[in-house]
Design a protein around this motif. Structure first.
Motif, PDB file in Angstrom:
ATOM      1  N   TYR A  34      20.098  55.182 -96.055  1.00  0.00           N
ATOM      2  CA  TYR A  34      21.828  54.758 -96.022  1.00  0.00           C
ATOM      3  C   TYR A  34      22.750  55.587 -95.776  1.00  0.00           C
ATOM      4  O   TYR A  34      22.764  57.254 -96.959  1.00  0.00           O
ATOM      5  CB  TYR A  34      21.957  54.824 -98.330  1.00  0.00           C
ATOM      6  CG  TYR A  34      20.608  53.450 -98.258  1.00  0.00           C
ATOM      7  CD1 TYR A  34      20.815  52.457 -98.063  1.00  0.00           C
ATOM      8  CD2 TYR A  34      19.264  54.662 -98.724  1.00  0.00           C
ATOM      9  CE1 TYR A  34      19.828  51.597 -99.233  1.00  0.00           C
ATOM     10  CE2 TYR A  34      18.603  53.443 -99.899  1.00  0.00           C
ATOM     11  CZ  TYR A  34      18.781  51.930 -99.522  1.00  0.00           C
ATOM     12  OH  TYR A  34      17.813  51.227-100.045  1.00  0.00           O
ATOM     13  N   VAL A  35      23.641  55.886 -94.391  1.00  0.00           N
ATOM     14  CA  VAL A  35      24.650  56.727 -93.913  1.00  0.00           C
ATOM     15  C   VAL A  35      25.161  56.481 -94.977  1.00  0.00           C
ATOM     16  O   VAL A  35      26.229  55.055 -94.769  1.00  0.00           O
ATOM     17  CB  VAL A  35      24.201  57.001 -93.254  1.00  0.00           C
ATOM     18  CG1 VAL A  35      25.557  57.849 -92.510  1.00  0.00           C
ATOM     19  CG2 VAL A  35      22.909  57.499 -91.678  1.00  0.00           C
ATOM     20  N   CYS A  36      26.103  56.215 -95.624  1.00  0.00           N
ATOM     21  CA  CYS A  36      27.813  56.006 -96.603  1.00  0.00           C
ATOM     22  C   CYS A  36      28.350  57.104 -96.545  1.00  0.00           C
ATOM     23  O   CYS A  36      28.682  57.566 -97.313  1.00  0.00           O
ATOM     24  CB  CYS A  36      27.172  56.028 -98.399  1.00  0.00           C
ATOM     25  SG  CYS A  36      25.428  54.730 -98.694  1.00  0.00           S
ATOM     26  N   GLN A  68      33.444  52.772-100.756  1.00  0.00           N
ATOM     27  CA  GLN A  68      32.781  51.421-100.445  1.00  0.00           C
ATOM     28  C   GLN A  68      31.154  51.373-100.542  1.00  0.00           C
ATOM     29  O   GLN A  68      30.662  50.773-101.335  1.00  0.00           O
ATOM     30  CB  GLN A  68      33.607  50.591 -99.647  1.00  0.00           C
ATOM     31  CG  GLN A  68      33.152  49.692 -99.513  1.00  0.00           C
ATOM     32  CD  GLN A  68      33.686  48.483-101.267  1.00  0.00           C
ATOM     33  OE1 GLN A  68      34.470  48.846-101.442  1.00  0.00           O
ATOM     34  NE2 GLN A  68      32.625  47.733-102.088  1.00  0.00           N
ATOM     35  N   ALA A  69      30.310  51.775 -99.105  1.00  0.00           N
ATOM     36  CA  ALA A  69      29.059  51.863 -99.206  1.00  0.00           C
ATOM     37  C   ALA A  69      27.934  52.534-100.242  1.00  0.00           C
ATOM     38  O   ALA A  69      27.137  52.323-100.507  1.00  0.00           O
ATOM     39  CB  ALA A  69      29.130  52.470 -98.120  1.00  0.00           C
ATOM     40  N   ASP A 100      28.230  50.098-102.901  1.00  0.00           N
ATOM     41  CA  ASP A 100      27.187  48.803-101.979  1.00  0.00           C
ATOM     42  C   ASP A 100      25.455  48.432-102.107  1.00  0.00           C
ATOM     43  O   ASP A 100      24.728  48.716-102.883  1.00  0.00           O
ATOM     44  CB  ASP A 100      27.906  48.009-100.658  1.00  0.00           C
ATOM     45  CG  ASP A 100      29.714  47.694-100.742  1.00  0.00           C
ATOM     46  OD1 ASP A 100      30.014  47.539-101.716  1.00  0.00           O
ATOM     47  OD2 ASP A 100      29.822  47.534 -99.232  1.00  0.00           O
ATOM     48  N   LEU A 101      25.384  50.196-100.953  1.00  0.00           N
ATOM     49  CA  LEU A 101      23.984  50.096-101.328  1.00  0.00           C
ATOM     50  C   LEU A 101      23.375  51.100-101.865  1.00  0.00           C
ATOM     51  O   LEU A 101      22.095  51.305-102.033  1.00  0.00           O
ATOM     52  CB  LEU A 101      24.222  50.932 -99.779  1.00  0.00           C
ATOM     53  CG  LEU A 101      24.717  50.522 -98.350  1.00  0.00           C
ATOM     54  CD1 LEU A 101      24.436  51.225 -96.907  1.00  0.00           C
ATOM     55  CD2 LEU A 101      23.977  48.235 -97.976  1.00  0.00           C
ATOM     56  N   ARG A 157      16.452  51.663-104.742  1.00  0.00           N
ATOM     57  CA  ARG A 157      16.828  50.633-104.319  1.00  0.00           C
ATOM     58  C   ARG A 157      16.005  50.231-102.742  1.00  0.00           C
ATOM     59  O   ARG A 157      15.023  49.611-102.234  1.00  0.00           O
ATOM     60  CB  ARG A 157      17.917  50.526-103.885  1.00  0.00           C
ATOM     61  CG  ARG A 157      19.292  50.332-104.650  1.00  0.00           C
ATOM     62  CD  ARG A 157      20.367  49.595-104.412  1.00  0.00           C
ATOM     63  NE  ARG A 157      21.126  49.611-105.494  1.00  0.00           N
ATOM     64  CZ  ARG A 157      22.305  48.588-105.144  1.00  0.00           C
ATOM     65  NH1 ARG A 157      22.367  48.415-104.374  1.00  0.00           N
ATOM     66  NH2 ARG A 157      23.160  48.697-105.770  1.00  0.00           N
TER      67      ARG A 157
END
Lengths: 426, 426
Positions: A313-315, A319-320, A323-324, A353
């Motif tokens: 997951y490149v956040c 927000q990312a 969300d992720l 996750r």
């Protein structure tokens, strides 16, 4: 250390090395291969595609080196003039070699292209020179003796030069050069210690090993310990595995540097972590912020990484991260995205996750913008979560954006390595 | 083209360049800087930390070059012997310079370290040489005249050599070397054309530009068109912006190569795409499979990328493609993960789930394993989704795992570039 091994010079030809922003790299494997033949590269000369300069470089080289390897300038374009330069300076003429010409014809016919006059030039070799066949490309190389030196000419294309050196040059070198010693080299890659710290630990040990040469090479990935020893051929067994001093020294070096050694010779941090995950049958997920995908990129440079790397997951945005990874807005607001609690929540979220065994997270300020007094550029938090619990570590890295990303990716992979090392110990 | 500019030789010192697997890179910016002073690098010589060899290299260099730049070997460890080599070969002695010693003292006192004898050696400079101050590090350099050549000695640390060359060497060079011409160089980076295709398009144009030198440099990122012209100083305005032939040629080259030119000089594909996204105020999300995070890594090499790159989903497993991007299991089973429909679904999913303007996806077989007759190694599908609809493209890349990843990342970023180019056109 009275032994003196035969010396070599590598002449790399290509105007791109002088003013094209290209670094020359063929000489790296050539130097390594020559050393295992007992020949030491003492000079490297880089010149442009210019007949006069190449000729001058060759006359200078044979005065100081027993073996001269020329790479490049054997192609079919007008600026390829190595053949002409070597012929002129050694007072030979270029003669068409029918066999070489036939090979070129076959090669071009097979691919449906015409054999132009320019391409045929590649079959014109100085008289008296021995042809070196090119198993992977079009231009053949050649070998000749001049002024008591052996001159080897190879194409500039790495794959061709490498294949030809191994299959054509190594078997012939013994005819011209004899060396009583061969080089044994060992590289230990370390993380977490400075050059000075390593030097202070190794110097007392090295004092009783007079034949070993030590060099320390620092980079953003850590410090490499390079140990070199010229070993008499008499001490080398048929399988080439007997070292003299190196044999005794290596366990002592490993002992004193300990777990800071992460790899040997060509091993990278990503290949070592990959081996650990494979042997423990574990899977991993990444949560990258400031490294932007670099850790995923590095892990997937290793063939077979799909069996342990599930996802990353490149956040980049908050927000990312919400969300992720399920990082709570409250945590982000209270501590900021670059903080230990967020790093931990990212690692935990990535693991949970993705249903993998290990979650690894990085959050930091790569710069040059975005820093503050309390959170300066280079501040990075790394988190790990796994079956043995989670923890985070704070780092302050130096350098520009690229350095910070590289150092952070290496520190993160190293945290996985140490975590798994402790896990696999009783 | 009768003009002959003064020639330079760069001597890079460091045993790591001969057998440590390190490529030398200081000479790249030195060559560029020298060219803008009207001086052309014709020779590069790499030798180890060995006093005798350094001395020999220097005597050879002054016979063929008006300017000799030596880098490296000025530190405080025992193997740093450049000062001694230069002093010996030029028949000078090393003399302690009180000012330089005081600077070292101040530097070390400030950081709380003792000024050892070894470190003091850095203040010993050949008699008659002019000191070059080091604004960013400890070891000073020096400049002297010998046998009608000017010899400049700089530290091997890039940042130090660069700062010193710009601030200390450039202003002094004019005293020793005069050149009537300076070099103007222009690099156009292209994607999607081969060297041969570019050459065929440019040769007819270049015939009427006799002062322009063309070289084409191919890599996994595309082909760079390098144009060089030695321009008389008379034609260079005070702001250094007037070209002669280059001025007329550049628009013609841009016209004939068209949109295949993606950048100029130091621009990278990722910086160009970043500029487009910024100026159009658009955001982007990535869905990477075989590139493993490389596209995210490249985009985040650019400072300020957080304003347009929201996130990247690195979905190595099929499960991750389902979970994170909503690619249906049916689609994955019917077409396989490496297929146009899956690439499209990945791009659409990335855009939708991240609420960004652009979704970019890559799925392919990087190798060396995992290939089949119908889906060979190097097969890559790239998908894009945005306000003007979605489409996919199929590629078959050559090379090893690293090459395939690099080529795929470049092709993907180029698809975004072209998509945005069309979008911003009326």
């Amino acid at each position: 250390m009275s032994y003196t091994n035969p010396k070599a010079e590598i002449i790399a030809i290509g105007s791109e090395f002088l003013h094209g922003g290209r670094t020359e790299s063929n000489s790296l494997f050539l130097a390594e291969e020559l050393a295992t033949c007992g020949i030491e590269v003492e000079w490297k000369t880089l010149v442009g595609d210019n007949e006069h300069t190449i000729a001058l470089a060759l006359s200078t080289a044979v005065r100081r080196a027993k073996v001269v390897i020329i790479t490049g300038g054997l192609g079919s374009t007008l600026d390829d003039c190595t053949r002409d330069a070597v012929a002129t300076v050694t007072s030979r003429s270029l003669r068409c070699r029918p066999k070489a010409l036939q090979k070129l014809k076959n090669r071009y016919t097979a691919s449906g292209r015409p054999l132009t006059k320019a391409i045929s030039r590649q079959a014109y070799i100085p008289t008296g020179a021995e042809i070196l066949e090119n198993p992977v490309g079009s231009a053949p190389g050649f070998l000749l003796e001049w002024k008591r030196s052996v001159v080897v000419t190879l194409p500039g294309v790495s794959k061709e030069a490498q294949a030809m050196f191994e299959s054509q040059v190594v078997p012939r070198l013994g005819r011209y050069v004899s060396s009583s010693h061969v080089l044994k080299q060992k590289v230990l890659s370390t993380f977490g210690l400075t050059e000075l710290q390593i030097d202070e630990r190794l110097q007392p040990i090295l004092q009783s090993f007079s034949f070993i040469q030590l060099s320390l090479l620092a980079s953003a990935l850590g410090v490499s310990i390079v140990l070199r020893e010229w070993v008499s051929r008499k001490n080398v067994s048929s399988i080439g595995q007997v070292f003299t001093e190196m044999e005794k020294l290596l366990p002592m070096v490993r002992q004193t540097i300990g777990d800071n050694v992460y790899g040997e010779d060509n091993q990278t941090m990503e290949s070592v972590v990959g081996q650990q995950l494979t042997s423990l049958s574990l899977t991993m997920a990444l949560a990258e912020s400031c490294t932007g995908g670099l850790i995923g990129h590095r892990l997937t440079q290793v063939s077979g990484s799909s069996s342990y790397l599930d996802r990353a997951y490149v956040c980049y945005s908050n927000q990312a991260k919400e969300d992720l990874l399920g990082v709570s807005r409250k945590l982000l607001e209270r501590y900021g995205a670059v903080s230990a609690p967020v790093a931990e929540a990212m690692a935990v979220g990535a693991r949970k996750r993705s249903h993998t065994d290990i979650g690894l997270s990085v959050t930091g300020i790569a710069g040059p913008g975005g820093g503050s007094v309390t959170k300066p550029v280079g501040l990075v938090f790394i988190g790990i979560d796994g079956p043995h619990g989670s923890h985070t570590k704070k780092f302050q890295f130096n350098g520009d954006r690229q350095d910070v990303k590289t150092r952070a990716s290496q520190a993160a992979l190293n945290m996985v390595r140490v975590y798994l090392l402790n896990q696999s110990r009783p």
